[in-house]
Design a protein around this motif. Sequence first.
Motif, PDB file in Angstrom:
ATOM      1  N   GLY A 137      -3.943   7.769 -12.404  1.00  0.00           N
ATOM      2  CA  GLY A 137      -5.217   7.188 -12.794  1.00  0.00           C
ATOM      3  C   GLY A 137      -5.264   5.701 -12.517  1.00  0.00           C
ATOM      4  O   GLY A 137      -4.247   5.049 -12.279  1.00  0.00           O
ATOM      5  N   GLY A 138      -6.461   5.159 -12.502  1.00  0.00           N
ATOM      6  CA  GLY A 138      -6.652   3.728 -12.304  1.00  0.00           C
ATOM      7  C   GLY A 138      -6.257   3.225 -10.932  1.00  0.00           C
ATOM      8  O   GLY A 138      -6.117   2.025 -10.725  1.00  0.00           O
TER       9      GLY A 138
ATOM     10  N   PHE B  31      -4.368   1.106  -5.313  1.00  0.00           N
ATOM     11  CA  PHE B  31      -5.556   0.801  -4.538  1.00  0.00           C
ATOM     12  C   PHE B  31      -6.724   0.686  -5.503  1.00  0.00           C
ATOM     13  O   PHE B  31      -6.868   1.518  -6.398  1.00  0.00           O
ATOM     14  CB  PHE B  31      -5.819   1.879  -3.483  1.00  0.00           C
ATOM     15  CG  PHE B  31      -4.706   1.974  -2.483  1.00  0.00           C
ATOM     16  CD1 PHE B  31      -4.586   1.031  -1.474  1.00  0.00           C
ATOM     17  CD2 PHE B  31      -3.760   2.975  -2.578  1.00  0.00           C
ATOM     18  CE1 PHE B  31      -3.541   1.086  -0.573  1.00  0.00           C
ATOM     19  CE2 PHE B  31      -2.710   3.041  -1.672  1.00  0.00           C
ATOM     20  CZ  PHE B  31      -2.602   2.096  -0.670  1.00  0.00           C
ATOM     21  N   PRO B  32      -7.565  -0.338  -5.339  1.00  0.00           N
ATOM     22  CA  PRO B  32      -8.647  -0.582  -6.299  1.00  0.00           C
ATOM     23  C   PRO B  32      -9.876   0.302  -6.117  1.00  0.00           C
ATOM     24  O   PRO B  32     -10.810   0.215  -6.906  1.00  0.00           O
ATOM     25  CB  PRO B  32      -8.998  -2.047  -6.050  1.00  0.00           C
ATOM     26  CG  PRO B  32      -8.672  -2.262  -4.618  1.00  0.00           C
ATOM     27  CD  PRO B  32      -7.469  -1.397  -4.350  1.00  0.00           C
ATOM     28  N   ASP B  33      -9.874   1.162  -5.100  1.00  0.00           N
ATOM     29  CA  ASP B  33     -10.993   2.095  -4.946  1.00  0.00           C
ATOM     30  C   ASP B  33     -10.491   3.395  -4.325  1.00  0.00           C
ATOM     31  O   ASP B  33      -9.503   3.418  -3.599  1.00  0.00           O
ATOM     32  CB  ASP B  33     -12.139   1.490  -4.128  1.00  0.00           C
ATOM     33  CG  ASP B  33     -11.758   1.219  -2.695  1.00  0.00           C
ATOM     34  OD1 ASP B  33     -11.755   2.165  -1.893  1.00  0.00           O
ATOM     35  OD2 ASP B  33     -11.438   0.056  -2.380  1.00  0.00           O
TER      36      ASP B  33
ATOM     37  N   LEU C 202      -7.730   6.930   2.274  1.00  0.00           N
ATOM     38  CA  LEU C 202      -7.427   6.510   3.641  1.00  0.00           C
ATOM     39  C   LEU C 202      -5.938   6.220   3.802  1.00  0.00           C
ATOM     40  O   LEU C 202      -5.298   6.731   4.721  1.00  0.00           O
ATOM     41  CB  LEU C 202      -8.238   5.260   4.002  1.00  0.00           C
ATOM     42  CG  LEU C 202      -7.916   4.618   5.347  1.00  0.00           C
ATOM     43  CD1 LEU C 202      -8.357   5.533   6.489  1.00  0.00           C
ATOM     44  CD2 LEU C 202      -8.587   3.259   5.467  1.00  0.00           C
ATOM     45  N   GLU C 203      -5.389   5.424   2.913  1.00  0.00           N
ATOM     46  CA  GLU C 203      -3.980   5.021   3.024  1.00  0.00           C
ATOM     47  C   GLU C 203      -3.019   6.187   2.888  1.00  0.00           C
ATOM     48  O   GLU C 203      -1.994   6.223   3.549  1.00  0.00           O
ATOM     49  CB  GLU C 203      -3.638   3.958   1.982  1.00  0.00           C
ATOM     50  CG  GLU C 203      -4.046   2.582   2.378  1.00  0.00           C
ATOM     51  CD  GLU C 203      -3.304   2.046   3.589  1.00  0.00           C
ATOM     52  OE1 GLU C 203      -2.117   2.362   3.807  1.00  0.00           O
ATOM     53  OE2 GLU C 203      -3.926   1.292   4.345  1.00  0.00           O
TER      54      GLU C 203
ATOM     55  N   VAL D 259      -9.535   1.355  -9.911  1.00  0.00           N
ATOM     56  CA  VAL D 259     -10.155   0.066 -10.223  1.00  0.00           C
ATOM     57  C   VAL D 259      -9.177  -1.059  -9.896  1.00  0.00           C
ATOM     58  O   VAL D 259      -7.966  -0.864  -9.908  1.00  0.00           O
ATOM     59  CB  VAL D 259     -10.555  -0.035 -11.718  1.00  0.00           C
ATOM     60  CG1 VAL D 259     -11.653   0.943 -12.057  1.00  0.00           C
ATOM     61  CG2 VAL D 259      -9.361   0.175 -12.621  1.00  0.00           C
ATOM     62  N   PRO D 260      -9.684  -2.272  -9.606  1.00  0.00           N
ATOM     63  CA  PRO D 260      -8.790  -3.416  -9.400  1.00  0.00           C
ATOM     64  C   PRO D 260      -8.014  -3.717 -10.687  1.00  0.00           C
ATOM     65  O   PRO D 260      -8.500  -3.445 -11.790  1.00  0.00           O
ATOM     66  CB  PRO D 260      -9.737  -4.572  -9.066  1.00  0.00           C
ATOM     67  CG  PRO D 260     -11.007  -3.917  -8.635  1.00  0.00           C
ATOM     68  CD  PRO D 260     -11.083  -2.612  -9.381  1.00  0.00           C
TER      69      PRO D 260
END
Length: 172
Positions: free
Chosen positions: A37-38, A72-74, A80-81, A93-94
């Motif tokens: 999460g997050g 990752f923040p989104d 993608l990564e 989230v950031p």
Amino acid sequence: MWNTLREIRKFTPKAEVDRILGASPVRIEDRPAWYYGGGFVLHYSPVRFRVEGIQRVEYGGPGEYIVGGWHFPDADTLKLELGLTCFDAEDAVPLEEDIVDGVITYQSTFQEIHRCAARHSLEYYSEGETQCLVEGSMAFLRRWIAWEEYEFYFYGKSRKTKVTGFRFVQPE
């Protein structure tokens, strides 16, 4: 979560990590990686190991032991990564806290991290570009800086591009 996570030692068993983080993680496909999460994905090894010279020496019994992970923040960047096509989590989230205390945040640029590393130590520093295949040709994907136990990602060629994600290794 980040302040707690970076205190967890490498090769801590997954059950203990889950207890510390108080999370119910979701396995990422058939990989030894779990989404907490997050925007946090943690990577596990099936064995504990140490490096002696150039040899990897395994010890202890089989299991799932934390090695490190990504943030990752989104959700789109995370997908993608990690090369995910069907991943439903949208809660990335950031970080509210610093990535590296008082030094690096999601507002830090490629240039700022490069300067910071030069001031501290370039012994474990490298940088480069990653490309991907797009319609039969290689195209720019991102820049990266690897410094000590972190790898920072930047989705732009400018030295003023801000951090768009990072990989980390747990402390020993």
